[in-house]
Design an enzyme around this catalytic site. Structure first.
Site, mmCIF file in Angstrom:
data_model
loop_
_atom_site.group_PDB
_atom_site.id
_atom_site.type_symbol
_atom_site.label_atom_id
_atom_site.label_comp_id
_atom_site.label_asym_id
_atom_site.label_seq_id
_atom_site.Cartn_x
_atom_site.Cartn_y
_atom_site.Cartn_z
ATOM 1 N N GLU A 160 -32.816 78.396 -38.124
ATOM 2 C CA GLU A 160 -32.612 79.550 -39.001
ATOM 3 C C GLU A 160 -32.811 79.245 -40.492
ATOM 4 O O GLU A 160 -31.849 79.260 -41.274
ATOM 5 C CB GLU A 160 -31.217 80.125 -38.789
ATOM 6 C CG GLU A 160 -30.970 80.573 -37.377
ATOM 7 C CD GLU A 160 -29.651 81.325 -37.219
ATOM 8 O OE1 GLU A 160 -28.867 81.394 -38.179
ATOM 9 O OE2 GLU A 160 -29.419 81.869 -36.125
ATOM 10 N N GLU A 348 -30.011 80.989 -29.248
ATOM 11 C CA GLU A 348 -28.591 81.259 -29.512
ATOM 12 C C GLU A 348 -28.285 82.729 -29.278
ATOM 13 O O GLU A 348 -29.059 83.597 -29.704
ATOM 14 C CB GLU A 348 -28.199 80.954 -30.979
ATOM 15 C CG GLU A 348 -28.093 79.507 -31.322
ATOM 16 C CD GLU A 348 -27.657 79.277 -32.771
ATOM 17 O OE1 GLU A 348 -27.030 80.185 -33.365
ATOM 18 O OE2 GLU A 348 -27.951 78.194 -33.292
HETATM 19 C C1 BGC Z 1 -26.050 79.438 -36.444
HETATM 20 C C2 BGC Z 1 -24.809 78.753 -35.950
HETATM 21 C C3 BGC Z 1 -23.599 79.643 -36.185
HETATM 22 C C4 BGC Z 1 -23.797 80.929 -35.401
HETATM 23 C C5 BGC Z 1 -22.656 81.919 -35.521
HETATM 24 C C6 BGC Z 1 -26.101 80.906 -36.154
HETATM 25 O O1 BGC Z 1 -26.515 81.545 -37.306
HETATM 26 O O2 BGC Z 1 -27.201 78.762 -36.031
HETATM 27 O O3 BGC Z 1 -24.683 77.517 -36.581
HETATM 28 O O4 BGC Z 1 -22.404 79.041 -35.851
HETATM 29 O O5 BGC Z 1 -24.964 81.561 -35.832
HETATM 30 O O6 BGC Z 1 -22.487 82.330 -36.831
#
Ligand code: BGC
Length: 438
Positions: A160, A348
């Protein structure tokens, strides 16, 4: 679902490892930022989940939950304490042990090279705003590829870039705490060049590897049908969703929709247009929510504001983000529209909720429903013939959630930060059963 679909779980070094000064590790910008007390209740990642020492137990838990793919990041300052120069053999040895432990458990390691924890020494030299970082980063990538490439097939150059440049170099709410366009725009350009260069280094050294990079993606909708709101939404979309992918694909920065980006040209050197381009084997999309946007005369550069989800009477996570599962489908669709992208993984997706432990159990039905409803949308995309080849839950254990400290809990596994005891939550048990096929 297709048997080749990659199921996994994602983590990041600073959020879980701790061991912030163990065995020759150098300081990162997050060590320094948290030491200044910049995060929620002065929280820091000095110990975090103590994954540095407990990685064997946590890999065993991943195995117990039948999760075949584990995404983690490497700490640059653990491997090269000053960011450039001498390599720390104990840092290399640690990640060798972690990779070997994954493989011994039948778990495929997926490495992210940069998940925001820049070596502090490099920040002292200007960090992402200094163009030399492209060379510093390429050298770090080379060291990692040579050390781990014999066993690691899946690589992600960055996590990101919009977030570490936006929150870290424009808004000042993440490390290194810098603000303003004068920091942000060069950081963006150098991150794009470094990302493409990192991809080239990996591919040259590891031609058999699958090399990708990951982007945050929020589905953007205008608040009303008014032309002003629609244009405001386009500007925000250009900033949040298109800024990093489009130069990689050869389209340059989305200046037509966000004119302030023309100022990046000041940081261009001859040949940069070509250097910004790199075809990754895959793109990781990380989606959590959607944003609703309205026109604003007072907000500089974008003339737009996000309408706070709390004011929209919608279901919220503990981050104050709207729970809106169709957003993940929309992001898969959006990235499918780029011809240059041939493979997509959701690297993610997950949610923070205020878990409670009752009689030794955490029954986190909201998180379970969140993941299940997002998976339905991923399946919908797949059924419609859109490309999406994997899904990784954020995250394995409750951990250090950046400027929010340990308050938000995202884990499939609860952590008692006093004792470091792990308790698999109902969501973790469900994910394990789902992946185990029963
Ligand atoms: C990131 C993580 C973060 C998650 C929740 C993503 O933007 O890669 O490091 O913990 O979102 O905020």
């Amino acid at each position: 679902m297709d048997p080749d679909f990659k199921w996994g779980v994602s983590t990041a070094a600073y959020q879980i490892e701790g061991g912030h000064d163990a065995h020759g590790k150098g300081l990162s910008i997050w060590d320094v930022f948290t030491a200044k007390g910049s995060c929620h209740e002065r929280h820091h990642g000095n110990t975090a989940c103590d994954f540095y020492n407990r990685y064997k137990d946590d890999v065993a838990l991943i195995n117990e939950l039948n999760i075949p793919n584990f995404r983690f990041s490497l700490s640059w300052s653990r491997i090269i304490p000053n960011g450039i120069g001498e390599v720390n053999p104990e840092g290399i040895a640690y990640y060798n042990r972690l990779i070997d432990e994954c493989l011994a458990n039948g778990i495929e390691p997926w490495i992210t090279l940069y998940h925001w924890d820049l070596p502090h020494e490099l920040e002292l030299k200007g960090g992402w705003a200094n163009r030399e970082i492209v060379d510093w980063f390429a050298e770090y990538v080379r060291v990692c590829a040579e050390a781990f490439g014999d066993r690691v097939k899946y690589w992600m150059v960055m996590n990101e870039p919009m977030v570490f440049t936006g929150a870290g170099y424009f808004m000042g709410i993440h490390a290194p705490g810098r603000r303003g366009l004068g920091n942000f725009l060069p950081a963006v350009h150098h991150a794009v060049l470094a990302m493409a260069e990192g991809g080239r280094v990996l591919k040259a050294l590891l031609p058999e590897a699958e090399v990708g990079t990951t982007f945050s993606g929020s589905y953007i909708q205008p608040k009303t049908d008014s032309p002003k709101d629609i244009i405001a939404a386009q500007r925000v979309d250009a900033l949040l969703n298109r800024l990093f992918i489009e130069p990689l694909l050869g389209f340059g920065y989305p200046e037509a929709d966000l004119p302030v980006l023309k100022k990046i040209r000041k940081h261009f050197k001859e040949g940069d247009e070509a250097k910004m381009v790199f075809t990754f084997d895959f793109i990781g999309i990380q989606n959590y929510t959607r944003e609703v946007v309205k026109h604003s005369v007072i907000t500089p550069y974008v003339n737009a504001v996000l309408v706070d989800a709390k004011k929209r009477q919608v279901p919220l996570t503990a981050m104050g983000w709207e729970v809106y599962p169709p957003a993940i489908y929309q992001m898969i669709k959006k990235f499918n529209e780029y011809d240059g992208i041939t493979k997509i993984y959701i690297t993610e997706n997950g949610a923070a909720f205020p878990d409670t432990m009752v009689d030794g159990k955490v029954i986190d039905t909201e998180r379970m429903a969140y993941i299940q409803n997002h998976l339905k949308q991923v399946k919908k995309a797949k059924d419609e013939g859109l490309e999406v080849s994997g899904y990784f839950v954020w995250t394995l254990t409750d951990n250090f959630e950046w400027n929010e400290g340990y308050r938000p809990k995202f884990g499939l596994i609860h952590v008692d930060f006093e004792t470091q005891q792990r308790t698999v939550k109902a969501s973790g048990k469900w994910y394990g059963k789902f992946l185990g096929g029963d």
